[in-house]
Design a protein around this motif. Structure first.
Motif, PDB file in Angstrom:
ATOM      1  N   PHE A  80       0.881  -1.225  -0.171  1.00  0.00           N
ATOM      2  CA  PHE A  80      -0.193   0.107   0.151  1.00  0.00           C
ATOM      3  C   PHE A  80       0.649   1.449  -0.070  1.00  0.00           C
ATOM      4  N   ILE A  81       1.866   1.184   1.091  1.00  0.00           N
ATOM      5  CA  ILE A  81       2.764   2.372   1.133  1.00  0.00           C
ATOM      6  C   ILE A  81       3.517   2.517  -0.550  1.00  0.00           C
ATOM      7  N   PHE A  82       4.170   1.528  -0.971  1.00  0.00           N
ATOM      8  CA  PHE A  82       4.757   1.598  -2.087  1.00  0.00           C
ATOM      9  C   PHE A  82       3.821   2.239  -3.400  1.00  0.00           C
ATOM     10  N   LEU A  83       2.507   1.534  -3.301  1.00  0.00           N
ATOM     11  CA  LEU A  83       1.385   1.925  -4.486  1.00  0.00           C
ATOM     12  C   LEU A  83       1.039   3.588  -4.396  1.00  0.00           C
ATOM     13  N   PHE A  84       1.223   3.975  -3.183  1.00  0.00           N
ATOM     14  CA  PHE A  84       0.552   5.464  -2.963  1.00  0.00           C
ATOM     15  C   PHE A  84       1.656   6.529  -2.507  1.00  0.00           C
ATOM     16  N   VAL A  85       2.899   6.003  -2.283  1.00  0.00           N
ATOM     17  CA  VAL A  85       3.667   6.953  -2.201  1.00  0.00           C
ATOM     18  C   VAL A  85       4.788   7.064  -3.079  1.00  0.00           C
ATOM     19  N   MET A  86       5.287   5.850  -3.666  1.00  0.00           N
ATOM     20  CA  MET A  86       6.340   5.766  -4.504  1.00  0.00           C
ATOM     21  C   MET A  86       5.992   5.503  -6.107  1.00  0.00           C
ATOM     22  N   TYR A  87       4.769   4.758  -5.967  1.00  0.00           N
ATOM     23  CA  TYR A  87       4.662   4.343  -7.577  1.00  0.00           C
ATOM     24  C   TYR A  87       4.340   5.529  -8.830  1.00  0.00           C
ATOM     25  N   ASN A  88       3.844   6.573  -8.279  1.00  0.00           N
ATOM     26  CA  ASN A  88       3.928   7.651  -9.324  1.00  0.00           C
ATOM     27  C   ASN A  88       4.763   8.781  -9.208  1.00  0.00           C
ATOM     28  N   HIS A  89       5.986   8.465  -8.378  1.00  0.00           N
ATOM     29  CA  HIS A  89       7.020   9.327  -8.229  1.00  0.00           C
ATOM     30  C   HIS A  89       7.918   9.580  -9.591  1.00  0.00           C
ATOM     31  N   SER A  90       8.314  10.586 -10.001  1.00  0.00           N
ATOM     32  CA  SER A  90       9.004  10.971 -11.087  1.00  0.00           C
ATOM     33  C   SER A  90      10.216   9.941 -11.166  1.00  0.00           C
ATOM     34  N   GLN A  91      10.896   9.795 -10.180  1.00  0.00           N
ATOM     35  CA  GLN A  91      12.030   9.104  -9.834  1.00  0.00           C
ATOM     36  C   GLN A  91      12.003   7.605 -10.249  1.00  0.00           C
ATOM     37  N   PHE A  92      10.913   7.134 -10.227  1.00  0.00           N
ATOM     38  CA  PHE A  92      10.634   5.867 -10.365  1.00  0.00           C
ATOM     39  C   PHE A  92      10.586   5.527 -11.975  1.00  0.00           C
ATOM     40  N   ASP A  93      11.524   5.557 -12.679  1.00  0.00           N
ATOM     41  CA  ASP A  93      11.433   5.592 -14.227  1.00  0.00           C
ATOM     42  C   ASP A  93      12.385   4.393 -14.750  1.00  0.00           C
ATOM     43  N   ASP A  94      12.742   3.350 -13.722  1.00  0.00           N
ATOM     44  CA  ASP A  94      13.606   2.121 -14.502  1.00  0.00           C
ATOM     45  C   ASP A  94      12.923   0.981 -13.731  1.00  0.00           C
ATOM     46  N   HIS A  95      13.048  -0.156 -14.386  1.00  0.00           N
ATOM     47  CA  HIS A  95      12.363  -1.471 -13.731  1.00  0.00           C
ATOM     48  C   HIS A  95      13.058  -1.786 -12.466  1.00  0.00           C
ATOM     49  N   TYR A  96      14.585  -1.424 -12.357  1.00  0.00           N
ATOM     50  CA  TYR A  96      15.164  -1.765 -11.140  1.00  0.00           C
ATOM     51  C   TYR A  96      14.785  -0.998  -9.847  1.00  0.00           C
ATOM     52  N   ASP A  97      14.540   0.262 -10.290  1.00  0.00           N
ATOM     53  CA  ASP A  97      14.126   1.364  -9.095  1.00  0.00           C
ATOM     54  C   ASP A  97      12.844   0.718  -8.361  1.00  0.00           C
ATOM     55  N   GLY A  98      12.038  -0.221  -8.770  1.00  0.00           N
ATOM     56  CA  GLY A  98      10.854  -0.759  -7.802  1.00  0.00           C
ATOM     57  C   GLY A  98      11.615  -1.527  -6.820  1.00  0.00           C
ATOM     58  N   ILE A  99      12.548  -2.242  -7.499  1.00  0.00           N
ATOM     59  CA  ILE A  99      13.087  -3.324  -6.027  1.00  0.00           C
ATOM     60  C   ILE A  99      13.852  -2.409  -5.066  1.00  0.00           C
ATOM     61  N   VAL A 100      14.641  -1.241  -5.715  1.00  0.00           N
ATOM     62  CA  VAL A 100      15.350  -0.271  -4.580  1.00  0.00           C
ATOM     63  C   VAL A 100      14.316   0.488  -3.594  1.00  0.00           C
ATOM     64  N   TYR A 101      13.231   0.863  -3.923  1.00  0.00           N
ATOM     65  CA  TYR A 101      12.298   1.450  -3.149  1.00  0.00           C
ATOM     66  C   TYR A 101      11.545   0.344  -2.414  1.00  0.00           C
ATOM     67  N   SER A 102      11.186  -0.805  -2.807  1.00  0.00           N
ATOM     68  CA  SER A 102      10.377  -1.710  -2.305  1.00  0.00           C
ATOM     69  C   SER A 102      11.322  -2.448  -1.049  1.00  0.00           C
ATOM     70  N   VAL A 103      12.727  -2.631  -1.424  1.00  0.00           N
ATOM     71  CA  VAL A 103      13.426  -2.889  -0.368  1.00  0.00           C
ATOM     72  C   VAL A 103      13.793  -1.961   0.630  1.00  0.00           C
ATOM     73  N   ALA A 104      13.789  -0.870   0.362  1.00  0.00           N
ATOM     74  CA  ALA A 104      14.025   0.268   1.337  1.00  0.00           C
ATOM     75  C   ALA A 104      12.623   0.192   2.171  1.00  0.00           C
ATOM     76  N   ILE A 105      11.673   0.023   1.844  1.00  0.00           N
ATOM     77  CA  ILE A 105      10.370   0.131   2.539  1.00  0.00           C
ATOM     78  C   ILE A 105      10.458  -1.225   3.438  1.00  0.00           C
ATOM     79  N   SER A 106      10.790  -2.242   2.775  1.00  0.00           N
ATOM     80  CA  SER A 106      10.769  -3.598   3.683  1.00  0.00           C
ATOM     81  C   SER A 106      11.835  -3.399   4.725  1.00  0.00           C
ATOM     82  N   LEU A 107      12.957  -3.149   4.567  1.00  0.00           N
ATOM     83  CA  LEU A 107      14.168  -3.004   5.642  1.00  0.00           C
ATOM     84  C   LEU A 107      13.848  -1.861   6.451  1.00  0.00           C
TER      85      LEU A 107
END
Length: 215
Positions: A80-107
């Motif tokens: 939920f946090i990823f979808l509503f905080v990170m998903y539409n961010h302009s910096q999320f512009d590469d496939h691997y970015d999803g992994i970086v931000y999701s790992v950050a939330i999880s950790l």
């Protein structure tokens, strides 16, 4: 106190650094820190919900407790946090970015959870928790971020990939918890192979996500 904080956060820093440095184009540290803090803050509402469910004695089923009281709530809130905080961010512009931000939330979630656990139960559990709960949260984050990356950067099956970003980590997390709860005396015989497979799956996703996206 310093020893517990160091032992609790050392694997977090190591894992976050590893997945961050795997990125071909590194992401802003401020945004990663933001994701990390959001993940840490999730600990409090999730602990409250889990405590309420346990106190009410809604279910004694190990399956229900493993998959829904723990796995579902933890993975859903991270998703939920990823979808509503990170998903539409302009910096999320590469496939691997999803992994970086999701790992950050999880950790972020794992960091506070781990420190609280060590304060309550003792620093002697630090190594065991680094190899299992902390690592598993990071790997669930890799898989979640992989599917969020597919949803954002490809033009097909977007909703399906967003669904998989929740569903697959939820199932894997549920299996992890079920092994721990149902095999109290012999969990290591099953959990160690499970973690090896989980690492293999996650690193394979990392490799794919670092390749150019084909639309």
């Amino acid at each position: 106190m310093f020893a517990i904080l160091s032992a609790g956060l050392a694997p977090i820093i190591g894992l976050m650094s590893y997945f961050y440095l795997k990125d071909r184009v590194t992401e802003p540290l401020s945004l990663i820190l933001k994701a990390f803090i959001f993940g840490a803050l999730l600990v409090f509402p999730i602990m409250f919900i889990q405590y309420a469910l346990e106190t009410e004695g809604i279910s004694n089923s190990i399956f229900i407790q493993s998959f829904f009281f723990v796995a579902f709530f933890e993975e859903f809130f991270k998703w939920f946090i990823f979808l509503f905080v990170m998903y539409n961010h302009s910096q999320f512009d590469d496939h691997y970015d999803g992994i970086v931000y999701s790992v950050a939330i999880s950790l972020g979630f794992a960091s506070l959870e781990n420190v609280l656990y060590l304060f309550t139960n003792g620093i002697e559990y630090a190594l065991l928790r680094a190899f299992f709960p902390v690592s598993s949260h990071a790997l669930f984050g890799v898989i979640m971020g992989y599917y969020f990356g597919k949803a954002k950067l490809t033009n097909f099956h977007t909703r399906w990939n967003i669904f998989l970003a929740l569903y697959i980590p939820f199932i894997l997390h549920g299996i992890y918890n079920y092994i721990l709860k149902s095999l109290a005396s012999s969990w290591s015989y099953y959990l160690i192979p499970f973690m090896i497979i989980l690492w293999f799956i996650a690193l394979h996703r990392v490799k794919i996500a670092n390749q150019p996206v084909k639309n």
